[in-house]
Design a protein around this motif. Structure first.
Motif, PDB file in Angstrom:
ATOM      1  N   VAL A   1      -3.108   4.163   0.386  1.00 43.78           N
ATOM      2  CA  VAL A   1      -4.253   4.301  -0.524  1.00 43.78           C
ATOM      3  C   VAL A   1      -3.778   4.389  -1.978  1.00 43.78           C
ATOM      4  O   VAL A   1      -4.449   3.925  -2.907  1.00 43.78           O
ATOM      5  CB  VAL A   1      -5.073   5.545  -0.134  1.00 43.78           C
ATOM      6  N   ALA A   2      -2.601   4.959  -2.185  1.00 43.18           N
ATOM      7  CA  ALA A   2      -2.099   5.157  -3.551  1.00 43.18           C
ATOM      8  C   ALA A   2      -1.866   3.840  -4.290  1.00 43.18           C
ATOM      9  O   ALA A   2      -1.754   3.824  -5.527  1.00 43.18           O
ATOM     10  CB  ALA A   2      -0.807   5.965  -3.519  1.00 43.18           C
ATOM     11  N   VAL A   3      -1.796   2.736  -3.537  1.00 44.44           N
ATOM     12  CA  VAL A   3      -1.634   1.434  -4.201  1.00 44.44           C
ATOM     13  C   VAL A   3      -2.816   1.151  -5.118  1.00 44.44           C
ATOM     14  O   VAL A   3      -2.697   0.443  -6.121  1.00 44.44           O
ATOM     15  CB  VAL A   3      -1.475   0.320  -3.140  1.00 44.44           C
TER      16      VAL A   3
ATOM     17  N   ILE B   1      -4.175   1.632 -13.645  1.00 40.40           N
ATOM     18  CA  ILE B   1      -3.177   1.215 -14.646  1.00 40.40           C
ATOM     19  C   ILE B   1      -3.626  -0.067 -15.355  1.00 40.40           C
ATOM     20  O   ILE B   1      -3.447  -0.230 -16.570  1.00 40.40           O
ATOM     21  CB  ILE B   1      -1.803   1.023 -13.972  1.00 40.40           C
ATOM     22  N   VAL B   2      -4.239  -0.984 -14.585  1.00 41.41           N
ATOM     23  CA  VAL B   2      -4.739  -2.224 -15.188  1.00 41.41           C
ATOM     24  C   VAL B   2      -5.829  -1.924 -16.205  1.00 41.41           C
ATOM     25  O   VAL B   2      -5.898  -2.528 -17.283  1.00 41.41           O
ATOM     26  CB  VAL B   2      -5.253  -3.182 -14.099  1.00 41.41           C
ATOM     27  N   LEU B   3      -6.715  -0.964 -15.877  1.00 42.31           N
ATOM     28  CA  LEU B   3      -7.750  -0.569 -16.839  1.00 42.31           C
ATOM     29  C   LEU B   3      -7.122  -0.013 -18.116  1.00 42.31           C
ATOM     30  O   LEU B   3      -7.598  -0.275 -19.226  1.00 42.31           O
ATOM     31  CB  LEU B   3      -8.677   0.470 -16.208  1.00 42.31           C
ATOM     32  N   ALA B   4      -6.046   0.753 -17.959  1.00 44.44           N
ATOM     33  CA  ALA B   4      -5.353   1.276 -19.141  1.00 44.44           C
ATOM     34  C   ALA B   4      -4.720   0.138 -19.944  1.00 44.44           C
ATOM     35  O   ALA B   4      -4.657   0.184 -21.179  1.00 44.44           O
ATOM     36  CB  ALA B   4      -4.284   2.281 -18.715  1.00 44.44           C
TER      37      ALA B   4
ATOM     38  N   ALA C   1       6.400   1.598  -5.982  1.00 49.01           N
ATOM     39  CA  ALA C   1       6.927   0.305  -6.429  1.00 49.01           C
ATOM     40  C   ALA C   1       5.826  -0.534  -7.062  1.00 49.01           C
ATOM     41  O   ALA C   1       6.024  -1.188  -8.104  1.00 49.01           O
ATOM     42  CB  ALA C   1       7.555  -0.436  -5.251  1.00 49.01           C
ATOM     43  N   ALA C   2       4.646  -0.526  -6.434  1.00 41.58           N
ATOM     44  CA  ALA C   2       3.517  -1.270  -7.009  1.00 41.58           C
ATOM     45  C   ALA C   2       3.161  -0.717  -8.381  1.00 41.58           C
ATOM     46  O   ALA C   2       2.831  -1.466  -9.322  1.00 41.58           O
ATOM     47  CB  ALA C   2       2.322  -1.193  -6.066  1.00 41.58           C
ATOM     48  N   ASN C   3       3.219   0.614  -8.499  1.00 37.87           N
ATOM     49  CA  ASN C   3       2.943   1.264  -9.787  1.00 37.87           C
ATOM     50  C   ASN C   3       3.932   0.789 -10.850  1.00 37.87           C
ATOM     51  O   ASN C   3       3.547   0.401 -11.962  1.00 37.87           O
ATOM     52  CB  ASN C   3       3.039   2.785  -9.593  1.00 37.87           C
TER      53      ASN C   3
END
Length: 511
Positions: free
Chosen positions: A32-34, A40-43, A88-90
């Protein structure tokens, strides 16, 4: 902060809290954390690297808190893998967003720099959209038209339509000033708005595009907003791949000042030509007067002598005849001098024959003999050229010798004794002639200045004698120089002439 950005921040916070709650308090067996990637994209949409790093860090911390709360007492390998995958995705998303924001910032900086250069450049620039023109020309090609120039000559309406099809999309401040337009909103919309009706350059421009040319430069005329026509130089280039036709930039240079300068230059040139012609007429007149003065003096001397012989009791007819014959000879010499001087100044061909140097010197001394005797000048002749000859004009060469002798006589007017030594000798490369007087010398005069026209040391002189001598020497491929004597008082004039060549090697003599 803008309203749109505030909504993004609020939505991002809400999304982050929702993801944290689901990841922490539910038993979903998935990463779910993905979903923090969305936050992050919104930021990233805020365009701030600081906001991206801060959001990424918070999301990573929330991911670790959720993992600790859910799996602290039961570490499963799959849960650990989901944690690592989410982190890693982050990280990957953060790096990509940071790169994108950096690229966007660089692009904005580049655009700002370009816009600054565009607006402040001293050259007028306007941006044109040629897409419609290119499309119409392609239609003509599809219709089978190969040579477009006759078509354009017969279809003026098509040319006018293409002028209207070229839209002007942007201009810089220099272009506004050039065309006397206060703002970009009021600038001309198409080329047809400011090209004169009789302009023929645009048709050639269309033909060049049709024929595949990519570089264009031509001078034409445009009409300003106030109606005044001004000449301009236009330069533009088309991309070879055919892209970017909607933003073709044309560089414009105002040629008004250059044309005015050219007109002023042409006016000055014409005035200078008139002044030069007037000066040349004066120089020719002065030269002829100067050169004829010597034979005229001789004529007067001979005529006076003849008169004295006739006034005797009884008259001496034979001596009078001899004096008059000498006067006739001097008259013929004067006529030849005038003819040769006109040839020399008019750049015409002079006589080109073999001249025996010693004989020409002796004749010159003979012509001046009575004047030399009257002035008490002793002439020492040492003619050792051994019959050597030069190719040239005898009258002109003799006139050089006469001028040098006259100058020597003038230089010795206030000195005594008065001696003039004339020597000639044969050298390997020609004949050297030396005139040495016992006069006052050059004094403070530089040798080279004495050969300049109208430069004279005589109270009533014209300053043309030595200048004419140098011109004659140059015409005969010879040289003439002057210097002070080192063996006593006076000056030395040295003349060097090349030996006569064979007839087939002779070069026509031109002054």
């Amino acid at each position: 902060m803008a309203a749109g950005n505030r909504y993004r921040v609020a939505f991002g916070i809400a999304s982050g809290l929702a993801i944290f709650a689901i990841d922490t308090f539910t038993t979903l067996a998935s990463a779910v954390a993905v979903l923090y990637v969305l936050v992050i994209v919104l930021a990233g949409d805020l365009g701030s690297k600081k906001a991206i790093r801060r959001t990424s860090t918070i999301c990573a911390i929330l991911t670790l808190i959720s993992f600790a709360a859910s799996h602290a007492h039961n570490l499963e390998s799959q849960a650990t893998l989901r944690l690592l995958f989410s982190l890693a995705a982050n990280i990957v998303t953060t790096l990509l967003l940071l790169r994108r924001v950096g690229d966007e910032a660089a692009l904005k900086e580049s655009e700002h720099r370009y816009r600054t250069i565009f607006e402040t450049l001293a050259v007028a620039i306007w941006e044109n959209d040629f897409r419609l023109v290119k499309a119409e020309l392609e239609k003509l090609r599809q219709r089978g038209i190969v040579d477009i120039r006759p078509y354009l000559a017969d279809n003026h309406d098509f040319v006018v339509r293409m002028r209207k099809a070229v839209r002007i999309t942007d201009v810089n401040q220099t272009a506004l000033k050039l065309m006397d337009v206060p703002s970009k909103d009021e600038f001309f919309r198409t080329l047809d708005d400011f090209l004169p009706d009789n302009d023929g350059g645009f048709a050639h421009f269309l033909a060049g595009i049709f024929e595949g040319q990519t570089e264009f430069q031509s001078e034409t005329t445009v009409r300003r907003r106030d109606g005044r026509l001004i000449p301009i130089l236009v330069a533009l280039s088309f991309p070879k791949d055919g892209s970017g036709l909607d933003r073709i930039q044309a560089s414009i240079v105002d040629m008004t000042e250059r044309h005015q300068f050219q007109e002023a230059l042409e006016t000055s040139r014409q005035e200078l030509e008139q002044a030069s012609r007037a000066a040349m007429i004066g120089e020719i007149s002065a030269s002829i007067a100067h050169e004829v003065n010597q034979p005229l003096s001789a004529i007067m001397t001979f005529v006076q002598a003849g008169t004295r012989w006739l006034n005797r009791q009884p008259p001496d007819i034979d001596e009078a005849k001899l004096a008059l014959q000498d006067a006739v000879a001097a008259t013929e010499h004067a006529a030849q001098v005038v003819k040769r001087v006109r040839m020399l100044l008019g750049k015409s061909k002079s006589e080109n024959a073999e001249v025996t140097v010693d004989a020409a010197i002796a004749d010159a001394v003979q012509l001046k003999q009575k004047e030399l005797a009257a002035d008490g000048v002793l002439v020492n002749l040492s003619l050792m050229a051994q019959g050597g000859t030069v190719r040239g004009d005898r009258v002109l060469l003799q006139q050089v010798f006469l001028n040098v002798i006259s100058n020597a006589m003038h230089a010795m007017e206030t000195t005594a004794p008065r001696t003039l030594t004339i020597q000639s000798r044969l050298a390997e490369d020609g004949i050297n002639i030396r005139f040495a007087d016992s006069g006052a010398g050059l004094g403070s005069s530089a040798p080279e200045t004495l050969f300049k026209p109208f430069n004279t040391t005589k109270p009533n002189g014209m300053g043309l004698g030595l200048a004419m001598c140098r011109s004659i020497m140059m015409a005969h491929s010879g040289t003439i120089s002057i210097r002070d004597r080192t063996d006593g008082q006076g000056a030395i004039v040295e003349v060097r002439l090349p030996l006569a060549m064979d007839e087939e090697e002779a070069v026509p003599l031109t002054a």
